[in-house]
Design an enzyme around this catalytic site. Sequence first.
Site, short mmCIF file in Angstrom:
data_model
loop_
_atom_site.label_atom_id
_atom_site.label_comp_id
_atom_site.label_asym_id
_atom_site.label_seq_id
_atom_site.Cartn_x
_atom_site.Cartn_y
_atom_site.Cartn_z
N GLU A 176 7.57 1.67 -1.06
CA GLU A 176 6.97 2.94 -1.41
C GLU A 176 5.60 3.13 -0.78
O GLU A 176 5.00 4.21 -0.85
CB GLU A 176 6.86 3.09 -2.94
CG GLU A 176 5.97 2.09 -3.63
CD GLU A 176 6.67 0.79 -4.00
OE1 GLU A 176 6.23 0.13 -4.96
OE2 GLU A 176 7.66 0.42 -3.32
N SER A 226 8.16 -11.21 -0.79
CA SER A 226 7.50 -12.42 -1.28
C SER A 226 8.50 -13.36 -1.93
O SER A 226 9.58 -12.94 -2.37
CB SER A 226 6.41 -12.05 -2.29
OG SER A 226 7.00 -11.56 -3.49
N CYS A 281 5.31 -12.01 8.06
CA CYS A 281 5.84 -13.23 7.46
C CYS A 281 5.90 -14.37 8.47
O CYS A 281 6.08 -15.52 8.09
CB CYS A 281 7.22 -12.98 6.87
SG CYS A 281 8.50 -12.59 8.08
N GLU A 382 -0.01 -17.61 0.00
CA GLU A 382 0.32 -16.80 1.17
C GLU A 382 -0.67 -15.63 1.18
O GLU A 382 -0.53 -14.66 0.45
CB GLU A 382 1.75 -16.28 1.10
CG GLU A 382 2.16 -15.53 2.36
CD GLU A 382 3.55 -14.91 2.26
OE1 GLU A 382 4.08 -14.56 3.32
OE2 GLU A 382 4.07 -14.76 1.15
#
Length: 498
Positions: A176, A226, A281, A382
Amino acid sequence: MRIIEHWIAGKTTAGAAVRAAPVYNPATGQQAAEVVLSSREDVEAAIAAAREAFPAWSQTSVSRRSKVLFAFRELVNRAAQEIAESITDEHGKVLIDALGEVQRGLEVVEFACGIPSLLKGEYSDQVSTNVDMYSFREPLGVVAGITPFNFPAMVPMWMFPVAIACGNTFVLKPSERDPSASMLIAGLWQRAGLPDGVFNVVQGDKVAVDTILDSPGVAAVSFVGSTPIARYIHERGTANGKRVQALGGAKNHAIVMPDAEIGFAADHLAAAAFGSAGERCMAISAAVAVGSAAERIVDAVNQRARAVKVGSGRDAASEMGPVVTRQAQERIVGLIGTGADQGAAITVDGRGYQVPGFEDGFFVGPTVIDHVTPAMDVYREEIFGPVLSVVRVDDVDEAIRLVNSNPFGNGTAIFTNSGEAARRFQRGVNVGMIGINVPVPVPMAFYSFGGWKDSLFGDKHVHGPEGVSFYTRAKVVTSRWPHVDHASDASFHFPTAN
């Protein structure tokens, strides 16, 4: 205010339109649009449209499907600039990077254009007396993709070209935060001749995700995001009997050996760590300096980090844009501070970075943190920002142990001139994608993308041969046609009891 809606059964619709979310331009920090958030009923309407379209599309010849894919490829290629501009305006990455994203997505479309060859089955003659055996693959039905903000065009194109080419129908739930690219792509599918209902887009949040995961009308789900959400997607989807491939997070290491060409390594480390503001990523977030390479690589990377041109993604001079949201900016800045608090040395500090004319943008400057240890938050988390942590080790074996002790296993790389060290490294690390003097080893479309350990939940990687396997299931047929060596006794005479 521009309103971004859903695409269901070949047309835009606001659906229930009870809820909405703001869409920001990260460079300015200002709201640029509003996206409607789907209700459960909206998602079910998209699934129903896909189910209705499936019988006809699944029976469409592979040559016809391939023609639609070829037409779609040409349309995306012509619209690449428009798609890239929408990505830059909503994600923040620089325009040349956004164009590269579209191109890498197109490579999967091109792979899927070869679906007549990719779906060829196997045949074994005379497996037993007068018995033959053959296999072929069929589509699953309605399949869904749940995709992240960092690649709003490329990651969906890792999924739906292969799925649709295989004869499935598709429901996409994009992020979104940057939803416009998905709507542009939906319109291109229609212009390419794809029947209405084969490709659908539902904008939304967790309500949409959970509806997809719970709906009995969805056969399979692909996800990139994630690790906590990937684990959730996999557990809930498989509990509901779905096939799931869920790609999670990463902590990608780049090992720099003492024999590496330091200038070459530093150039590529900086690009891999700071490109797309680190929101990849496959970004390198941990440089592992081996022995005497440490001081030299830190000095060289510091120089490159300070020289990165940070600015609006629409500025042709910019090499790096902002991060995607104010919340992401605050989280990254907080982790940099935590690194300093825990004893690391911040050699290049990107906190408080401002771009003239864009003072309200979500910017974080390139950051280098030296003397990081595996116990520190900047190593364990991360970060998903333009932050490169440097960990120092004594030899390549210690570097391999460091990589293998990390819970993630997405990508890793080594910079060296030693074939022996490179081979020892590539065979020793428990990671899905490995680069040798290549810092971001994303496979080409005709291979499959995916990591190991907490970077992947499920047993199939994305696109390439494993993508075809994920979106189809096999049938094996054993056939015998007996030889009739006598007359059938058919007669034109009036039948009698004799």
